[in-house]
Design a protein around this motif. Structure first.
Motif, short mmCIF file in Angstrom:
data_model
loop_
_atom_site.label_atom_id
_atom_site.label_comp_id
_atom_site.label_asym_id
_atom_site.label_seq_id
_atom_site.Cartn_x
_atom_site.Cartn_y
_atom_site.Cartn_z
N GLY A 126 51.27 43.64 39.30
CA GLY A 126 51.03 45.08 39.33
C GLY A 126 50.67 45.55 40.73
O GLY A 126 51.13 45.01 41.74
N ALA A 127 49.83 46.57 40.78
CA ALA A 127 49.40 47.16 42.04
C ALA A 127 48.52 46.16 42.82
O ALA A 127 47.75 45.41 42.23
N SER A 147 45.82 31.59 42.22
CA SER A 147 46.39 32.18 41.00
C SER A 147 45.40 33.14 40.33
O SER A 147 45.80 34.21 39.85
N ASP A 148 44.13 32.76 40.32
CA ASP A 148 43.10 33.64 39.75
C ASP A 148 42.98 34.93 40.55
O ASP A 148 42.84 36.02 39.96
N LEU A 149 43.03 34.83 41.87
CA LEU A 149 42.95 36.03 42.71
C LEU A 149 44.19 36.91 42.51
O LEU A 149 44.10 38.13 42.45
N LYS A 150 45.35 36.28 42.39
CA LYS A 150 46.59 37.01 42.12
C LYS A 150 46.48 37.76 40.80
O LYS A 150 46.87 38.93 40.70
N ALA A 151 45.91 37.12 39.78
CA ALA A 151 45.74 37.76 38.47
C ALA A 151 44.79 38.96 38.55
O ALA A 151 44.89 39.88 37.74
#
Length: 184
Positions: free
Chosen positions: A43-44, A70-74
């Motif tokens: 998303g944004a 991956s957690d930060l990306k989420a």
């Protein structure tokens, strides 16, 4: 005399093989330390994050760094996942979040992470986290923080989250908690 000669040749052969293995491992690790990739959120974009890792012999440090990325990306961050010797890791000015991690050897964070933290100059509002993989030989959280994040007391930045991952830990659960602490 012949037996001593055979034993001597055997010892020399073992030493040569050991040195070759050490050289190969060191070469392989230094190559992994120069790799970087970018992960874009679905998303944004809410901010930019940098996850820097010093690769360990086992590869566990990169696995933990990848999980944190991956957690930060989420959470909506555009994440650069970078080896500690990469060009990406050297420029920290554009990041809202910086995570640095590496293995623990002989009870201390790797020399590369220690050196990186000493020269790190993030923007004042940057959220900084440090993680390690391996046994720090203590369960005292204050000592673990000093071993994992050995920054001077007059440093211009403050570490918001610290984590140590050891064999048998639930990496997903630990990384989730680390990222939550970091983003608070």
């Amino acid at each position: 005399m012949k037996t001593l000669m055979i034993i001597g040749i055997g010892i020399i052969l073992v030493v040569v093989i050991a040195l070759g293995a050490i050289s190969y491992i060191s070469y392989d690790m230094s190559n992994r330390a120069t790799v970087s990739e970018t992960l874009n959120p679905n998303g944004a974009i809410v901010g930019n994050a940098l996850v820097v890792y010093d690769p360990s012999i086992t590869g566990n440090t990169k696995n933990v760094a990848g999980r944190i990325a991956s957690d930060l990306k989420a959470e909506g961050y555009k994440v650069d996942l970078a080896g500690i010797k990469s060009a990406t890791a050297s420029n920290t000015s554009k990041y809202d979040v910086i995570v640095v991690g590496g293995p623990i050897y002989a009870g201390n964070i790797s020399a590369a992470v220690n050196a990186y933290l000493k020269i790190l100059k993030p923007v004042e509002s940057t959220k900084l986290g440090v993680f390690a993989t391996g046994d720090p030989h203590t369960t005292d959280n204050v000592l673990i923080k000093k071993q994992i994040a050995p920054i001077s007391e007059n440093s211009t930045f403050q570490i918001k989250a610290v984590m140590n991952v050891i064999s048998g830990d639930d990496i997903n659960k630990k990384c989730d908690g680390f990222v939550n602490d970091l983003l608070q």
